[in-house]
Design an enzyme around this catalytic site. Structure first.
Site, PDB file in Angstrom:
ATOM      1  N   LYS A 206      10.111  18.178 -69.088  1.00  0.00           N
ATOM      2  CA  LYS A 206      11.242  17.251 -69.106  1.00  0.00           C
ATOM      3  C   LYS A 206      11.096  16.252 -70.252  1.00  0.00           C
ATOM      4  CE  LYS A 206      10.028  16.226 -64.972  1.00  0.00           C
ATOM      5  NZ  LYS A 206       9.878  15.698 -63.598  1.00  0.00           N
TER       6      LYS A 206
ATOM      7  N   THR B 285      16.556   5.025 -61.685  1.00  0.00           N
ATOM      8  CA  THR B 285      15.931   6.318 -61.954  1.00  0.00           C
ATOM      9  C   THR B 285      14.741   6.581 -61.029  1.00  0.00           C
ATOM     10  OG1 THR B 285      14.575   5.271 -63.677  1.00  0.00           O
ATOM     11  CG2 THR B 285      16.639   6.323 -64.379  1.00  0.00           C
TER      12      THR B 285
ATOM     13  N   GLY C  42      12.613   8.108 -58.399  1.00  0.00           N
ATOM     14  CA  GLY C  42      12.661   9.377 -57.689  1.00  0.00           C
ATOM     15  C   GLY C  42      13.352  10.503 -58.424  1.00  0.00           C
ATOM     16  N   THR C  43      13.626  10.328 -59.721  1.00  0.00           N
ATOM     17  CA  THR C  43      14.321  11.373 -60.468  1.00  0.00           C
ATOM     18  C   THR C  43      13.522  12.675 -60.493  1.00  0.00           C
ATOM     19  OG1 THR C  43      15.359   9.709 -61.873  1.00  0.00           O
ATOM     20  CG2 THR C  43      15.393  11.966 -62.667  1.00  0.00           C
ATOM     21  N   GLY C  44      12.223  12.572 -60.800  1.00  0.00           N
ATOM     22  CA  GLY C  44      11.390  13.765 -60.866  1.00  0.00           C
ATOM     23  C   GLY C  44      11.252  14.454 -59.524  1.00  0.00           C
ATOM     24  N   CYS C  45      11.050  13.656 -58.469  1.00  0.00           N
ATOM     25  CA  CYS C  45      10.965  14.216 -57.113  1.00  0.00           C
ATOM     26  C   CYS C  45      12.230  14.982 -56.777  1.00  0.00           C
ATOM     27  CB  CYS C  45      10.767  13.105 -56.084  1.00  0.00           C
ATOM     28  SG  CYS C  45       9.293  12.081 -56.301  1.00  0.00           S
TER      29      CYS C  45
END
Length: 269
Positions: free
Chosen positions: A178, A210, A212-215
């Site tokens: 990412k 943003t 928790g975006t990756g989760c």
């Protein structure tokens, strides 16, 4: 899976503020039309401003949670998030070893949005050794990729392509690297498989929400894979969902730091 609701298991830590971790995963599974389940690896004390404490679940009990789910329920995909210790990494790998046909999305959570470390240094080697070879998709951001490779962060697309290819050498079937930490107005991601590279373009949304975006992205990919989507289609659908959740996150008023995404932006409420 066309006529059956997919069952997706998250193995991750808890975020009591609801924006990341297990809570974000379950919201994402629901928003993507799947049934969510959860095996907790850690409890955290955190909010939108940062993490103030972490309490690890005993590795044997992490494994017991996973075994209990698989003993009774069809699991169509697994998302792995916060692992926190080498012992938990080993316990998760052992618990999943009988279920090699189930796709696994591994999000190597290392640092919280507020800067707190969520993965002990000695656990990185265990993560690489125990879990990366089991992953159908590895979804690191640029700092996480650099930590896994023990080198500096990529600063451009060429560097991202090189690191994504070398992460493949560590054993995952595919790597979604990412590019949200790249400078500029774009936020591109690159999907690397043994035979090709596929770029997903994105426009950077100027928002503090943003958390928790990756989760949420990794959970959305797991949900789509669990529904039977091909990898590229699963990533594309997940990215569209996350882009909308970030773009419309200002509809929420949660905390004074990095706020959460609007997971239910498609519900019309």
């Amino acid at each position: 899976m066309a006529d059956t609701i997919a069952n997706i298991l998250s193995i991750a830590g808890s975020d009591p503020s609801g924006g990341a971790g297990i809570q974000a995963d379950l919201k994402t599974f629901a928003a993507r039309g799947t049934y969510g389940m959860a095996a907790l690896t850690a409890l955290t004390a955190q909010n939108t401003q940062g993490v103030s404490g972490v309490h690890l679940v005993p590795p044997d009990f992490v494994a017991a949670q996973i075994a209990a789910v698989f003993a009774d329920i069809r699991v169509d995909a697994v998302k792995i998030g916060m692992i926190a210790s080498a012992e938990i990494a080993e316990a998760v790998a052992t618990a999943l070893s009988p279920h090699r046909a189930v796709p696994i999305v591994l999000d190597p959570v290392m640092v919280a949005k507020g800067g707190a470390s969520l993965l002990a240094q000695e656990a990185v080697a265990a993560l690489v050794r125990q879990l990366l070879p089991r992953a159908s998709v590895l979804t690191p951001n640029l700092p996480e990729a650099a930590a896994l490779l023990c080198e500096a962060e990529a600063v451009d697309r060429a560097g991202m392509e090189d690191q994504a290819r070398r992460l493949l050498d560590l054993g995952p079937t595919a790597v979604l690297l990412k590019g949200g930490h790249l400078p500029g107005s774009e936020s591109p991601d690159v999907l690397a498989t043994p035979d090709r590279l596929h770029w997903f373009e994105g426009v950077r949304v100027l928002t503090r929400n943003t958390h928790g975006t990756g989760c949420s992205l990794s959970s959305a990919i797991a949900a789509e894979l669990g529904k039977g989507q091909a990898l590229v289609d699963a990533v594309a659908a997940a990215k569209r969902f996350i882009a909308g959740a970030v773009r419309l996150s200002d509809a929420l008023t949660v905390g004074s730091g990095h706020g959460p995404l609007h997971h239910f932006h498609l519900s019309g409420n």
